[in-house]
Design an enzyme around this catalytic site. Sequence first.
Site, PDB file in Angstrom:
ATOM      1  N   SER A 156      -7.730  -1.682  -2.415  1.00 44.00           N
ATOM      2  CA  SER A 156      -7.790  -1.745  -0.965  1.00 44.00           C
ATOM      3  C   SER A 156      -8.874  -0.808  -0.473  1.00 44.00           C
ATOM      4  O   SER A 156      -9.215   0.173  -1.148  1.00 44.00           O
ATOM      5  CB  SER A 156      -6.447  -1.334  -0.352  1.00 44.00           C
ATOM      6  OG  SER A 156      -6.542  -1.141   1.045  1.00 44.00           O
TER       7      SER A 156
ATOM      8  N   TYR B  76       0.184   4.671   0.236  1.00 45.08           N
ATOM      9  CA  TYR B  76      -0.572   3.451  -0.080  1.00 45.08           C
ATOM     10  C   TYR B  76      -1.979   3.802  -0.550  1.00 45.08           C
ATOM     11  O   TYR B  76      -2.454   3.293  -1.571  1.00 45.08           O
ATOM     12  CB  TYR B  76      -0.610   2.580   1.177  1.00 45.08           C
ATOM     13  CG  TYR B  76      -1.316   1.258   1.034  1.00 45.08           C
ATOM     14  CD1 TYR B  76      -0.652   0.153   0.535  1.00 45.08           C
ATOM     15  CD2 TYR B  76      -2.641   1.113   1.439  1.00 45.08           C
ATOM     16  CE1 TYR B  76      -1.294  -1.079   0.427  1.00 45.08           C
ATOM     17  CE2 TYR B  76      -3.287  -0.105   1.335  1.00 45.08           C
ATOM     18  CZ  TYR B  76      -2.611  -1.206   0.825  1.00 45.08           C
ATOM     19  OH  TYR B  76      -3.248  -2.410   0.718  1.00 45.08           O
TER      20      TYR B  76
END
Length: 329
Positions: free
Chosen positions: A148, A161
């Site tokens: 990501s 995350y």
Amino acid sequence: MTYRTRLPHRTRGPGALVTGGSRGLGLFMARQLAERGCVVTIAARDADELERAAVRLREETGATVHTAVCDVRDRAAVGALVREVHERDGLDLVIANAGVIQVAPVDAVDAAEFADAMDTMFFGALHTSLEALPYLKRTRGRLGLIGSVGGLLGVPHLLPYSCAKAAVGALAEGLHAEAAASGVSVTAVHPGLMRTGSHRQAEFGGDVDAEFGWFSTAAGAPLLSMDAERAARRIVDAVIQRRARLVLTAPAKAAQLVHGVAPGLTTRLSGVAARLLPTAQGRGPLRQGAEAGEPRNPVARLVRSWGSARNDRVVDRANQHEPGPRTSS
């Protein structure tokens, strides 16, 4: 189609495995692979969710689609899954996509949330990679690891995350270098915000309604986010083409560039952005987005409604309706 966008044909089609394939981006990537003639196995934790996804994929593509209930945090379970796919279909392409999204200020989370993110996203990708590589070496196959833009720089209110995705990115780059000699390609994928309906399944802490409000707005805003089906097509293309790295969305590419050139400035700008985000209201159990309410401020409600509209529309197609065990980004 040319080889750039399609895997070589066998009589029965190449065998492909997508973890976290029951909804969201994983489901869209599985659809892309099915449309290109692959025999696809989608793996996740929720059997009912998997079956709904598989029925839809079979109806839409006519492809052979298998399901496998698997917790990628359990290496033995991943090993059994990979071996089953290899023996039944041959293993030509694997995409490690399983993930969780926790949205909260650091004051509202504890080490457990970081461990959960690492277990699912980093160790899930690691287990999938280590178990798949021996089989992929036999087929000179392809491996894609979904990171990501959040792993390329630390994102406020997404720290568990970001930490896990940063580890996935490092793993992908290192594996790409080491596996190349055996003919296996490893692609590191770093998407920015995508309209996957993930705001329904993400977990929120602190001021839950406010956190849900900003995240769902950003994740669906036209200028910030990308259509997830288009993203899935580009990701599958990149894995098939054996690209080393793919960064998706213009904001993600800009953030990567600025961070690479001026990391200190990027960190200071992140600090400014963090001051605009909701403040913590103590620790407590995280709640899924489907349980969150609308922002209390009427202007904030209007902005959320505008920003999230496109993301809300994709919920059904992305199989994001029912809150359940967390399986995909």
